[in-house]
Motif scaffolding. Structure first.
Motif, mmCIF file in Angstrom:
data_model
loop_
_atom_site.group_PDB
_atom_site.id
_atom_site.type_symbol
_atom_site.label_atom_id
_atom_site.label_comp_id
_atom_site.label_asym_id
_atom_site.label_seq_id
_atom_site.Cartn_x
_atom_site.Cartn_y
_atom_site.Cartn_z
ATOM 1 N N UNK A 145 0.838 -1.194 0.000
ATOM 2 C CA UNK A 145 0.000 0.000 0.000
ATOM 3 C C UNK A 145 0.874 1.246 0.000
ATOM 4 N N UNK A 146 0.238 2.415 0.072
ATOM 5 C CA UNK A 146 0.942 3.689 -0.092
ATOM 6 C C UNK A 146 1.585 4.238 1.185
ATOM 7 N N UNK A 147 1.520 3.515 2.288
ATOM 8 C CA UNK A 147 2.064 4.029 3.545
ATOM 9 C C UNK A 147 3.560 4.328 3.425
ATOM 10 N N UNK A 148 3.953 5.522 3.878
ATOM 11 C CA UNK A 148 5.359 5.924 3.834
ATOM 12 C C UNK A 148 6.082 5.622 5.144
ATOM 13 N N UNK A 149 5.316 5.474 6.235
ATOM 14 C CA UNK A 149 5.913 5.259 7.548
ATOM 15 C C UNK A 149 6.217 6.557 8.285
ATOM 16 N N UNK A 150 5.981 7.702 7.645
ATOM 17 C CA UNK A 150 6.362 8.998 8.236
ATOM 18 C C UNK A 150 5.654 9.270 9.560
#
Length: 232
Positions: A29-34
Motif C-alpha cells: 500500500x501507499x504508507x510511507x511510515x512517516x
C-alpha cells in the motif's frame, strides 16, 4: 502533577508490509511510515523506551537504528510484536498492515503465460486485534483508522473490536496521510469523545497524539488510585 512518559516501554508499528506473490512481486500500500516514525522520534526525545517495528520505508529518521526492528511481511511484524506484548505500557499500531496476502507464494518468478490469471488471497493476521485480546487494564493501546467513507462509524467499530483506548482517524485526502508530510486527524477516545485537529505537519501531529495518550494515562492512574484507596 504532569504525566510523564519517561522510561515507559512503548511499542510502535510503522510503515507498510509487503505480501509476496513471488520473489519480485508483492501486494502492498501507499504508507510511507512517516507518521509512525514521527511518533517514535517524539517519544524517544521524551525519554520513553521505544521499540519500533517497521515495514520497508525510505525515509531519513533521527530515531536510533539499533532500536528499530525491520520486517517485510505482516506475519513477520506480528511475530516481532508478539515478543514484546506482555511487557509494554503502551502500544501504538500505526503500521498499514496489508489486510490480505497471497494464499501461496512462488519461490521463483512467475512467468507471463496467460492473458488472465487468478490470484487467491487469504486474510492476513490482524496484529492490533490479537493484541486487543491480550491487553490488560494497565496497558494503553492506540489504533489508526484511515477511511474513505463513514469515517466516524467505522472508527468506533474499530475502537470497540480491537479494544483500543483511542483511535486516530483520518482520510486519504489531498496533502493528508499516506506519502505526505502533513496530516489532518481526529482522535476518538474509549468514551467516544472526539477531538478534531487542523491540518498540521506530522511532527506536530505526533505531539497531539502523544498529548491524547497522556490524558488517557492520567485517567487510568486516577482510576488506579481510587481502587487502591478502596482496598485500603
Amino acid at each position: 502533577m504532569e504525566t510523564t512518559l519517561k522510561n515507559k516501554k512503548i511499542l510502535i508499528t510503522a510503515g507498510p508490509t509487503r505480501e509476496y506473490i513471488d520473489p519480485v512481486r508483492f501486494i502492498s500500500n501507499e504508507s510511507s511510515g512517516k507518521m509512525g516514525y514521527a511518533i517514535a522520534e517524539a517519544l524517544h526525545n521524551l525519554g520513553a523506551n521505544v521499540i519500533l517495528v517497521s515495514g520497508p520505508v525510505s525515509i531519513a529518521s533521527t530515531f536510533p537504528n539499533h532500536k528499530t526492528i525491520k520486517v517485510m511481511t505482516g506475519n513477520e511484524m506480528y511475530l516481532e510484536c508478539q515478543k514484546h506484548f506482555d511487557s509494554v505500557d503502551i502500544a501504538i499500531f500505526c503500521a498499514a498492515v496489508a489486510d490480505y496476502k497471497p494464499k501461496t507464494s512462488s519461490e521463483i518468478k512467475i512467468k507471463k503465460i496467460e492473458n488472465e490469471v487468478v490470484l487467491e488471497l487469504q486474510k492476513n493476521v490482524d496484529i492490533a486485534f490479537e493484541f486487543g485480546k491480550l491487553k490488560t487494564v494497565n496497558q494503553i493501546s492506540v489504533g489508526f483508522a484511515l477511511e474513505t467513507n463513514n469515517v466516524l462509524e467505522n472508527s468506533i467499530g474499530k475502537l470497540k473490536k480491537k479494544n483500543f483506548d483511542l483511535v486516530v482517524m483520518n482520510s486519504p485526502n489531498l496533502n493528508e496521510g499516506f506519502g505526505f508530510d502533513t496530516n489532518k486527524i481526529s482522535i476518538i477516545h474509549s468514551d467516544l469523545s472526539t477531538h478534531n485537529f487542523p491540518l498540521k505537519n506530522k511532527k506536530e501531529v505526533a505531539l497531539d497524539i502523544i498529548s491524547s495518550i497522556k490524558i488517557n494515562l492520567r485517567s487510568k492512574q486516577k482510576i488506579g488510585e481510587v481502587e487502591i484507596k478502596r482496598i485500603a
